[in-house]
Design an enzyme around this catalytic site. Structure first.
Site, PDB file in Angstrom:
ATOM      1  N   LYS A   1      -4.393 -20.994   2.896  1.00 51.48           N
ATOM      2  CA  LYS A   1      -5.255 -22.167   3.090  1.00 51.48           C
ATOM      3  C   LYS A   1      -5.977 -22.529   1.795  1.00 51.48           C
ATOM      4  O   LYS A   1      -6.039 -23.695   1.406  1.00 51.48           O
ATOM      5  CB  LYS A   1      -6.262 -21.873   4.200  1.00 51.48           C
ATOM      6  CG  LYS A   1      -7.312 -22.960   4.403  1.00 51.48           C
ATOM      7  CD  LYS A   1      -8.348 -22.520   5.419  1.00 51.48           C
ATOM      8  CE  LYS A   1      -9.504 -23.515   5.489  1.00 51.48           C
ATOM      9  NZ  LYS A   1     -10.582 -23.037   6.416  1.00 51.48           N
TER      10      LYS A   1
ATOM     11  N   TYR B   1       2.855  -2.860  17.937  1.00 47.84           N
ATOM     12  CA  TYR B   1       3.721  -3.672  17.072  1.00 47.84           C
ATOM     13  C   TYR B   1       4.094  -4.988  17.756  1.00 47.84           C
ATOM     14  O   TYR B   1       3.926  -6.065  17.172  1.00 47.84           O
ATOM     15  CB  TYR B   1       4.976  -2.875  16.727  1.00 47.84           C
ATOM     16  CG  TYR B   1       5.908  -3.563  15.762  1.00 47.84           C
ATOM     17  CD1 TYR B   1       5.528  -3.805  14.446  1.00 47.84           C
ATOM     18  CD2 TYR B   1       7.189  -3.944  16.167  1.00 47.84           C
ATOM     19  CE1 TYR B   1       6.401  -4.425  13.549  1.00 47.84           C
ATOM     20  CE2 TYR B   1       8.070  -4.554  15.278  1.00 47.84           C
ATOM     21  CZ  TYR B   1       7.666  -4.797  13.979  1.00 47.84           C
ATOM     22  OH  TYR B   1       8.528  -5.403  13.100  1.00 47.84           O
TER      23      TYR B   1
ATOM     24  N   GLY C   1       6.640   1.700   2.067  1.00 46.42           N
ATOM     25  CA  GLY C   1       7.344   1.207   0.890  1.00 46.42           C
ATOM     26  C   GLY C   1       7.522   2.307  -0.149  1.00 46.42           C
ATOM     27  O   GLY C   1       6.826   3.314  -0.147  1.00 46.42           O
TER      28      GLY C   1
ATOM     29  N   ASN D   1       0.831  -1.223   0.000  1.00 40.69           N
ATOM     30  CA  ASN D   1       0.000   0.000   0.000  1.00 40.69           C
ATOM     31  C   ASN D   1       0.861   1.266   0.000  1.00 40.69           C
ATOM     32  O   ASN D   1       0.333   2.378   0.012  1.00 40.69           O
ATOM     33  CB  ASN D   1      -0.959   0.003   1.198  1.00 40.69           C
ATOM     34  CG  ASN D   1      -0.254   0.172   2.534  1.00 40.69           C
ATOM     35  OD1 ASN D   1       0.976   0.161   2.620  1.00 40.69           O
ATOM     36  ND2 ASN D   1      -1.034   0.327   3.590  1.00 40.69           N
TER      37      ASN D   1
ATOM     38  N   ARG E   1      15.355   4.981  12.773  1.00 40.60           N
ATOM     39  CA  ARG E   1      16.178   3.950  13.427  1.00 40.60           C
ATOM     40  C   ARG E   1      17.608   4.454  13.599  1.00 40.60           C
ATOM     41  O   ARG E   1      18.042   5.390  12.928  1.00 40.60           O
ATOM     42  CB  ARG E   1      16.168   2.670  12.587  1.00 40.60           C
ATOM     43  CG  ARG E   1      14.773   2.118  12.361  1.00 40.60           C
ATOM     44  CD  ARG E   1      14.840   0.769  11.704  1.00 40.60           C
ATOM     45  NE  ARG E   1      13.690   0.516  10.858  1.00 40.60           N
ATOM     46  CZ  ARG E   1      13.344  -0.681  10.417  1.00 40.60           C
ATOM     47  NH1 ARG E   1      14.059  -1.729  10.750  1.00 40.60           N
ATOM     48  NH2 ARG E   1      12.295  -0.830   9.642  1.00 40.60           N
TER      49      ARG E   1
ATOM     50  N   ASN F   1      -5.884 -12.571   6.561  1.00 44.40           N
ATOM     51  CA  ASN F   1      -6.178 -12.594   5.126  1.00 44.40           C
ATOM     52  C   ASN F   1      -5.152 -13.418   4.358  1.00 44.40           C
ATOM     53  O   ASN F   1      -5.500 -14.173   3.438  1.00 44.40           O
ATOM     54  CB  ASN F   1      -6.227 -11.172   4.575  1.00 44.40           C
ATOM     55  CG  ASN F   1      -7.472 -10.419   4.999  1.00 44.40           C
ATOM     56  OD1 ASN F   1      -8.516 -11.022   5.265  1.00 44.40           O
ATOM     57  ND2 ASN F   1      -7.380  -9.102   5.075  1.00 44.40           N
TER      58      ASN F   1
ATOM     59  N   LEU G   1       5.522  -9.825   4.741  1.00 51.77           N
ATOM     60  CA  LEU G   1       6.395  -8.829   5.365  1.00 51.77           C
ATOM     61  C   LEU G   1       5.668  -7.520   5.654  1.00 51.77           C
ATOM     62  O   LEU G   1       6.247  -6.607   6.253  1.00 51.77           O
ATOM     63  CB  LEU G   1       7.600  -8.530   4.462  1.00 51.77           C
ATOM     64  CG  LEU G   1       8.812  -9.472   4.527  1.00 51.77           C
ATOM     65  CD1 LEU G   1       8.444 -10.894   4.117  1.00 51.77           C
ATOM     66  CD2 LEU G   1       9.937  -8.964   3.629  1.00 51.77           C
TER      67      LEU G   1
END
Length: 388
Positions: free
Chosen positions: A164, A204, A97, A93, A245, A158, A132
């Site tokens: 599955k 998280y 990214g 989305n 970070r 999902n 991920l």
């Protein structure tokens, strides 16, 4: 109705030969170009190096879904899977990214990019799923904690439902954060953790913990083939410049000769692995027979103060180190016990921290040259900047 016969087709003459030859040459060039495009990546400003792709027979080529595949780790995993000759579908989305991370594959017939949020179901036919998708840096996942929880829970449900239905194997990118502020050091997979369920990092930490629970619920109840990687601090090119970070912040601050900010006294420890090592571990885990959680990290442990000094020295920076108040629930120590990975996957880190930092510093220098200036993200919740 006319009795006239249709006009006869004109026979080719010697005068047509050059035109026919030009047409044949043009078709041959198009075919050659298509074959070239199907055999490698296209150099881009973000990924200038050409990555060659194998040509696998249908029986060996897999259809692989990578959620969060345009992110830092995901895009490097995509490079590996594409170079191995598989068909890859990236689902993202673009919250954290960046399309630039995968644009070198957009032309390739084995690659597909789908803008989609994993909190919504999707129907695909795949053989493997690397899940991920989820913001992984504290400022980003704390920006919208409810959405972070939804991504780890609804998104995982999902993907498990998809696995599955199509009988695909699914790997969950879990995290060392599930250990919280550990009282056991280093942390083995058998350690249950020490997590504050209502702290600022809980969206998280707890999201990933319940995602692991769901993985094994689907395994035990529905025979879904699952794998879980508990990923420790990872660094390398394509890290988001504003992810907040320590690696990205320290490098960006050092390259700009700005104060290096440490939250706390710098005695807290972390271990850092280079992204190529992590990708190798993920692929080995997915394709191996071991289906319990596996730590993937580098046991080479640094105090945050020593790590900041190391980066400053490697960049030749004039930055001063500035100590600020400690962040709530920041773990005091973090180091993986990788005994399981060595035994079950024959995996351990190969790239030294120094070698990885050289490549990462070079990458961030390029980002700075393009942007002019980058203001590092602090510890507070923040929306990613310039994601897509």
């Amino acid at each position: 109705m006319s009795d006239q016969a249709p006009p006869a087709k004109r026979a080719h003459t010697d005068g047509d030969a050059p035109a026919l030859e030009f047409k044949r040459q043009h078709i041959d060039r198009l075919i050659a170009d298509q074959q070239l495009l199907a055999s490698q990546s296209i150099p881009t400003l973000h990924t200038p190096n050409v990555i060659l792709t194998k040509r696998l027979p249908d029986a060996l080529r897999k259809k692989i879904l990578v959620t969060g595949g345009s992110g830092f780790v995901g895009s490097h995993l995509v490079d590996r899977l594409m170079s191995d000759g598989h068909e890859v579908i990236v689902l993202d989305n673009f919250f954290t990214g960046r399309k630039a991370n995968v644009e070198h594959w957009l032309h390739h017939p084995n690659f597909s990019l789908v803008r989609h949020d994993v909190t919504q179901p999707i129907l695909l036919e795949v053989d493997q799923i690397y899940h991920l998708a989820c913001p992984a840096s504290p400022p980003h996942y704390q920006y919208n904690p409810v959405k972070t929880i939804k991504t780890s829970t609804m998104g995982t449900i999902n993907m498990l439902g998809l696995a599955k239905r199509v009988k695909a194997r699914m790997l969950l990118a879990s995290t060392s954060e599930i250990y919280g502020d550990p009282t056991v050091h280093p942390q083995p997979e058998s350690y249950w953790g020490n997590v504050n369920t209502i702290g600022p990092r809980a969206c998280y930490d707890e999201g990933k913990r319940v995602a692991e629970t769901m993985m094994y619920a689907y395994k035990n109840q529905n025979n879904v083939s699952v794998r879980i990687a508990r990923i420790f601090n990872t660094f390398g090119p394509r890290m988001h410049p504003n992810d907040g970070r320590v690696v990205s912040n320290f490098i960006i601050q050092s390259l700009q000769n700005k104060d290096i900010t440490i939250y706390g006294d710098g005695s807290q420890t972390r271990s850092f692995q280079y992204v190529d090592d992590l990708v190798e571990g993920l692929v080995k885990l997915m394709n191996g027979n071991y289906d319990l959680p596996v730590n993937l990290g580098n046991p080479d442990e640094y105090s945050i103060k020593d790590f900041a000094t190391k980066i400053r020295d490697m960049t030749g920076s004039k930055s001063e180190i500035q100590f600020l108040p400690k962040v709530a629930d920041d773990p005091t120590q973090r180091e993986p016990d990788i005994t399981t990975a060595k035994r079950e996957l024959n995996w351990e880190p190969k790239v030294s921290v120094e070698e990885g930092l050289k490549k990462t510093i070079e990458y961030f220098q390029g980002e700075l040259d393009a942007a002019g200036e980058i203001i590092p993200t602090g510890p507070d919740a923040a929306k990613p900047k310039g994601s897509s």
